[in-house]
Design a protein around this motif. Structure first.
Motif, PDB file in Angstrom:
ATOM      1  N   PRO A   1       1.352   6.150  -0.746  1.00  0.00           N
ATOM      2  CA  PRO A   1       0.659   5.502  -1.865  1.00  0.00           C
ATOM      3  C   PRO A   1      -0.760   5.105  -1.465  1.00  0.00           C
TER       4      PRO A   1
ATOM      5  N   HIS B   1      -5.339   5.194  -7.630  1.00  0.00           N
ATOM      6  CA  HIS B   1      -6.176   4.122  -8.147  1.00  0.00           C
ATOM      7  C   HIS B   1      -7.291   4.688  -9.002  1.00  0.00           C
TER       8      HIS B   1
ATOM      9  N   PRO C   1       3.147  -0.365  -5.310  1.00  0.00           N
ATOM     10  CA  PRO C   1       3.178   0.547  -6.463  1.00  0.00           C
ATOM     11  C   PRO C   1       4.602   0.931  -6.834  1.00  0.00           C
TER      12      PRO C   1
END
Length: 339
Positions: A283, A338, A39
């Motif tokens: 992340p 997400h 990411p």
């Protein structure tokens, strides 16, 4: 620049691009869950600047400047926007993370603290002045203010988007807010001065860092999001900063005073490592832990807490963003969730 002003008056509302390299250690391989892309990292400086970094090699994709002291930030699920809380100025600033432009501001008129986004990206929740301000991100305006405890700080939303957990730093409590009705549904006592909140990726546990006033002992409490009860509470060291949970839910990272605590959620064993992190983040689906450490952002491998790489922000002071006499003091690092 779009400017929107809205007074956060409780009595009324409570009724309802060139790529610039970041000099640092040689790039290290990503440490991701299978099938997950590396990411972008959204790093925010205390003085209001924003850098969007490639999380592998530290290259700056986009830069922006919100122009005021920051206390928190949240990233849209698709990564296209960063919402920066300019806490002492009482503003919420929307930044286009693709072109690096400020696209909107909300002036609340009160001091603000932290922010969290609903998983669908349509609602932004910001703590401040004994309330949680609810922002419609599509039109970028306030739609509600929810009364919580005294001096709310950290905030997190469950992965299913149903509940918001708010750490009330002067109450020793956590307020649970229903996102559909924008109303509190429970108050959970955790003790001390609650500071920050993180929810496990599977939504089964809510972790709250709290600070004891007498000696600055930091604790982590686990709240069951179904029963709204504390399952356990564990001392982690001195201090109680931001909290993050590994994708497998087995470890919780907590920023302390000059250290980072790593708490095993099964054995409750605590390991402390020497890093002076202003905040930290993990992340989604990624084993790496990102530490905002002022002049640097340090990346750890949560498998063994080794340092994978360090991005040195101080080496970038000659770029346009940094050539303003303020430098870059990284205090927040955030990632898009997400969808």
């Amino acid at each position: 620049m779009v400017r929107r002003r809205a007074a956060l008056v409780c009595a009324a509302l409570l009724v309802g691009t060139a790529v610039v390299p970041a000099f640092g250690d040689p790039p290290q391989p990503t440490v991701l869950t299978a099938g997950t892309r590396a990411p972008l990292a959204y790093v925010v400086a205390r003085q209001g600047q924003v850098e969007v970094l490639d999380s592998v090699d530290g290259h700056i994709r986009v830069e922006a400047d919100t122009g005021a002291w920051t206390t928190g930030a949240a990233v849209a699920p698709d990564g296209s926007r960063v919402y920066v809380v300019n806490g002492y100025a009482g503003t919420i600033t929307a930044v286009d993370a693709v072109v690096g432009e400020v696209t909107g501001r909300i002036n609340t008129g009160v001091q603000l603290a932290r922010a969290a986004l609903h998983p669908n990206g349509e609602r932004l929740y910001v703590t401040g002045s004994d309330v949680v301000a609810v922002v419609d991100t599509r039109e970028f305006h306030l739609v509600a203010a929810v009364r919580v405890g005294r001096q709310p700080q950290g905030i997190a939303v469950t992965p299913n988007g149903d509940l918001v957990f708010v750490a009330n730093s002067q109450d020793g409590t956590v307020t649970v807010v229903d996102t559909k009705s924008s109303s509190p549904v429970a108050t959970v006592a955790v003790g001390g001065l609650p500071q920050n909140v993180a929810v496990s990726p599977d939504g089964s546990a809510v972790y709250v860092s709290s600070l004891e006033v007498s000696d600055r002992t930091g604790t982590v409490s686990l709240i069951d999001p179904q029963t709204h009860r504390v399952r356990w509470k564990q001392k982690v060291g001195r201090g109680a900063g931001s909290v993050a949970v590994t994708p497998d839910g087995e470890h919780v990272y907590v920023a302390l005073d000059g250290e980072v605590a790593v708490l095993d959620t099964t054995t409750y064993q605590v390991t402390r490592i020497r890093h002076d992190a202003r905040s930290l983040a993990i992340p989604p689906g990624d084993r790496r832990v990102f530490l905002a450490c002022g002049k640097t952002t340090t990346v750890l491998d949560s498998a063994d807490n080794s340092v994978l790489t360090t991005f040195h922000h101080s080496a970038l002071d000659s770029t346009p963003l940094h050539d303003n006499g303020r430098g870059f003091d990284a205090t927040t690092v955030a990632f898009a969730a997400h969808r």
